[in-house]
Design a protein around this motif. Sequence first.
Motif, PDB file in Angstrom:
ATOM      1  N   GLN A   6       0.882  -1.164   0.000  1.00  8.42           N
ATOM      2  CA  GLN A   6       0.000   0.000   0.000  1.00  8.42           C
ATOM      3  C   GLN A   6       0.917   1.209   0.000  1.00  8.42           C
ATOM      4  OE1 GLN A   6      -2.778  -1.950   3.290  1.00  8.42           O
ATOM      5  NE2 GLN A   6      -3.748  -0.115   2.452  1.00  8.42           N
ATOM      6  N   CYS A  23      -3.569  -0.444  -3.872  1.00 10.23           N
ATOM      7  CA  CYS A  23      -3.076  -1.705  -3.330  1.00 10.23           C
ATOM      8  C   CYS A  23      -2.523  -2.541  -4.475  1.00 10.23           C
ATOM      9  CB  CYS A  23      -4.184  -2.471  -2.628  1.00 10.23           C
ATOM     10  SG  CYS A  23      -3.722  -4.147  -2.125  1.00 10.23           S
ATOM     11  N   TRP A  35     -10.236  -6.109   1.462  1.00 13.14           N
ATOM     12  CA  TRP A  35     -10.015  -4.822   2.111  1.00 13.14           C
ATOM     13  C   TRP A  35     -10.687  -4.884   3.480  1.00 13.14           C
ATOM     14  CZ3 TRP A  35      -7.022  -0.688   1.224  1.00 13.14           C
ATOM     15  CH2 TRP A  35      -6.484  -0.519  -0.057  1.00 13.14           C
ATOM     16  N   HIS A  75      -7.288  -1.835  -6.160  1.00 14.77           N
ATOM     17  CA  HIS A  75      -7.481  -0.499  -5.619  1.00 14.77           C
ATOM     18  C   HIS A  75      -8.902  -0.301  -5.094  1.00 14.77           C
ATOM     19  CE1 HIS A  75      -3.632   0.111  -7.259  1.00 14.77           C
ATOM     20  NE2 HIS A  75      -3.977   0.542  -8.475  1.00 14.77           N
ATOM     21  N   CYS A  91      -5.330  -3.473   2.938  1.00 11.79           N
ATOM     22  CA  CYS A  91      -5.468  -4.428   1.853  1.00 11.79           C
ATOM     23  C   CYS A  91      -4.820  -5.734   2.302  1.00 11.79           C
ATOM     24  CB  CYS A  91      -4.780  -3.886   0.604  1.00 11.79           C
ATOM     25  SG  CYS A  91      -4.965  -4.913  -0.860  1.00 11.79           S
ATOM     26  N   THR A 107      -3.518   2.242   5.006  1.00  4.70           N
ATOM     27  CA  THR A 107      -3.616   3.628   4.542  1.00  4.70           C
ATOM     28  C   THR A 107      -4.623   4.345   5.431  1.00  4.70           C
ATOM     29  OG1 THR A 107      -3.134   3.071   2.245  1.00  4.70           O
ATOM     30  CG2 THR A 107      -4.242   5.171   2.662  1.00  4.70           C
TER      31      THR A 107
END
Lengths: 113, 114
Positions: A6, A23, A35, A75, A91, A107
Amino acid sequence: AQSVTQLDSQVPVFEEAPVELRCNYSSSVSVYLFWYVQYPNQGLQLLLKYLSGSTLVESINGFEAEFNKSQTSFHLRKPSVHISDTAEYFCAVRAQRDDKIIFGKGTRLHILP
Amino acid sequence: EAGVAQSPRYKIIEKRQSVAFWCNPISGHATLYWYQQILGQGPKLLIQFQNNGVVDDSQLPKDRFSAERLKGVDSTLKIQPAKLEDSAVYLCASSLRVVSNEQFFGPGTRLTVL
């Protein structure tokens, strides 16, 4: 072995603006992708997952992620964020033949008023 | 249905002391996991149980960490003696079977070693 990258440790975005959390993964075998979201002072919750079939998967709160095998990416996107989306997003990848989940570093999504 | 329970939520100890964490998984979940989440990193698996047997403890620092799940339900994770670098959040998760697609996480125990 699998790994997850990430690239963004923090992403600031204005409320009601779109957001993308990136990701990328690495694996020599077929994988499942996930996720997870971690709200402040809480445990991880599954947000969405890709197992098979349609490469675009959605969550109940408006997030979506697209599995791109050629780019080894997964993503996470949302067209319009809300202050309640403030959280850390992880992720994760898992080889299809075992149960071990490998997480990225996360993140942190900051929603600006 | 009740989620994964963990206690305590916070613990502060001095280095070289011992500490234990407790986890109660979701009822009926045979698989239980302990993760270590250091600040700024993702969770790292320490140990995985299937009922009361160990499936994977390859990343458990066995010189100081131990875990048990004697009756195949609750589990405890112990650190003895603790080091400064053990400061982290310890997460417990459970799932229905070994090759399951979803793990359910508890709120975690935040350990600070001074």
